[in-house]
Design a protein around this motif. Sequence first.
Motif, short mmCIF file in Angstrom:
data_model
loop_
_atom_site.label_atom_id
_atom_site.label_comp_id
_atom_site.label_asym_id
_atom_site.label_seq_id
_atom_site.Cartn_x
_atom_site.Cartn_y
_atom_site.Cartn_z
N ARG A 504 0.81 -1.22 0.00
CA ARG A 504 0.00 0.00 0.00
C ARG A 504 0.84 1.27 0.00
NH1 ARG A 504 -5.07 -2.30 3.64
NH2 ARG A 504 -6.31 -2.86 1.80
N GLU A 505 2.15 1.11 0.05
CA GLU A 505 3.03 2.25 -0.17
C GLU A 505 3.30 2.47 -1.65
OE1 GLU A 505 6.50 1.38 2.06
OE2 GLU A 505 5.58 1.75 4.01
N LEU A 506 2.93 1.48 -2.48
CA LEU A 506 3.10 1.59 -3.93
C LEU A 506 1.95 2.40 -4.52
CD1 LEU A 506 4.08 -2.13 -4.63
CD2 LEU A 506 5.63 -0.16 -4.51
N PRO A 507 2.12 2.91 -5.73
CA PRO A 507 1.01 3.65 -6.37
C PRO A 507 -0.20 2.74 -6.55
CG PRO A 507 3.07 4.01 -7.55
CD PRO A 507 3.34 2.91 -6.57
N HIS A 508 -1.37 3.36 -6.52
CA HIS A 508 -2.59 2.60 -6.81
C HIS A 508 -2.60 2.19 -8.28
CE1 HIS A 508 -4.63 3.09 -2.97
NE2 HIS A 508 -4.22 4.33 -2.95
N LEU A 509 -3.23 1.06 -8.55
CA LEU A 509 -3.33 0.58 -9.92
C LEU A 509 -4.35 1.42 -10.67
CD1 LEU A 509 -3.34 -3.25 -9.27
CD2 LEU A 509 -1.52 -1.93 -10.32
N THR A 510 -3.89 2.16 -11.64
CA THR A 510 -4.78 2.96 -12.47
C THR A 510 -4.66 2.60 -13.94
OG1 THR A 510 -3.12 4.72 -12.64
CG2 THR A 510 -4.76 4.91 -10.88
N GLN A 511 -3.54 2.00 -14.34
CA GLN A 511 -3.34 1.58 -15.72
C GLN A 511 -3.09 0.09 -15.83
OE1 GLN A 511 -0.03 4.21 -16.79
NE2 GLN A 511 -1.44 5.42 -18.03
N GLY A 512 -2.70 -0.55 -14.75
CA GLY A 512 -2.41 -1.98 -14.81
C GLY A 512 -0.96 -2.27 -15.08
N TRP A 513 -0.30 -1.40 -15.85
CA TRP A 513 1.12 -1.64 -16.15
C TRP A 513 1.96 -1.55 -14.87
CZ3 TRP A 513 0.39 -3.42 -20.68
CH2 TRP A 513 -0.50 -2.82 -21.56
N GLU A 514 1.46 -0.82 -13.85
CA GLU A 514 2.22 -0.67 -12.62
C GLU A 514 2.45 -2.02 -11.94
OE1 GLU A 514 -1.04 2.57 -12.32
OE2 GLU A 514 -0.81 0.61 -13.22
#
Length: 534
Positions: A504-514
């Motif tokens: 949860r310190e990582l960016p939220h998934l908004t594109q999926g490529w993350e």
Amino acid sequence: MTIRKADDATTGTVTLPPAGLPSRNPTESYWLRDPSPVLLGHRGTPDLPETADVVVVGSGITGAFAARFLKEWEEGKEGEERRRVVMLEAREVCFGATGRNGGHCQPLVYGSVPAVAAFELEVFEFMERFVREEGVDCDWVSLTGVHAFFSKDMFELAAAEAEQLQQSHPELAAQLDVVRRSDSSSTSDKPTLASLRVPSAEGAIIQKKAASLWPYKLVTSILERLIAAFPAPSFNLQTNTPVTSLARANNGAGWTLTTPRGTITARQVLLATNGYTSHLLPAFSDLIVPVRGQIGALLPPTSPNPKPIPVPAKLVHSYVFAADPELGSVAPRDDYLVQRPLPEEGELIYGGGRRLARGLGVGEWRDDEVEEEVARYLRANLAPVLDLASSHSHGEGGQQLQQQGKEREEEDELEASFEWTGIMGYSRDHHAWVGAVPESLGGGGPEGGLWICAGYTGHGMPAAALSAREVVRQMMGGKMGVEETGVRLPDEFVLHEERVARARELPHLTQGWEATNFAGLIGGAGVPAGGKGM
């Protein structure tokens, strides 16, 4: 899909809505065109049992192998020692991601965490051996995987990672070959981009372990045998029984699952629900996000030479087509291909094109729609990246083949016999979630009896089987799996509170490529995930 901002960015609170139930009228997958007469509409008992020892939710590859391992654990036990295992499936058996994927099983050896790469190789070898020794009729074909890069910079990053393994993990590096544009067949027997049928690529990585298969037939073979060997109530499969809610049992011992056909209470529940996990556990909405992928079964072109008869191209590799230079990190190419066996139609099972999908497919949990723009891309885009001439050679004829490829680019798009979509479960930190659900996410830890094995990020086929065995080992108190086999679940897959906090310190998934290794590759630390498991 609407993405809501978290109330407090430091807490990692849920920002994505939970998934819904699987669609009642999904698109028609190539793999589901010939459903098992034994399993279609199957219910081990006419009514839903009120109680069970274990309920497995989901009948894809994870659920099927988990059920098999649960019953294997009981071998030699009798009477009350045998657990009553109930499997609940919202639709027909294996009508979810496993029945809708690209037909690949390929470990990702480079650009991955070494422990994960080693685990996926173990899973591949287990699957290959399982199909052979059990006589599973699922069209398993062992071959090699070709990852063709169309961006020079991204190829060089991938090649550097592959070559770095020579120093750090030579046993993994032995599974790879790097092919550059400068490689020539005139100087050695080493493959070239032309011989791999990707002459326009900037470079390629060959993975020596890969396979194509009919995934639905693999799963149905397992479940048909379980039904025959362990008839209800020992193993009770209930299809067309969606779980609408999950709650602690009134007495606090176990869980009650609500369905349109009634409720069932069990001491232990395993969620093998992948992209649909957040429907039953909303706290997972930001950790496992549904992402829709699309695939077409394309009829291959035939040779322009009519003698004796036109012959379709025969491919001897599976493919990943990666990284267009003009789009870079915004929406990188991540397309994948296998061919069905000849001398039948030899359909080209081609998936991808997600960069053209609405919202990049992120947050989409309905598989009842084919997006025409993506379908058109898949029908028309294959020829420019792949030489589809029906024969291939290293010497004479090379120029002729290139000319045929250019002519092929100008022809009309290929005909699709099937076009369909499926829902993947993308993990916020790239890795599957395997283990007891902690109380903070809606479970109660190892003693709570709620377990999960999901979130493969489109790469479940070379991970799910032994992930299922590990979660069963945990459910049974450590009585099988690691001790007997030496196969160790990667730490990256283990579900615990600390990992949740880190994710949860990582960016939220908004594109999926993350959540794919593409994100790492762009930063110099990863590559696309070949071998789509959906």
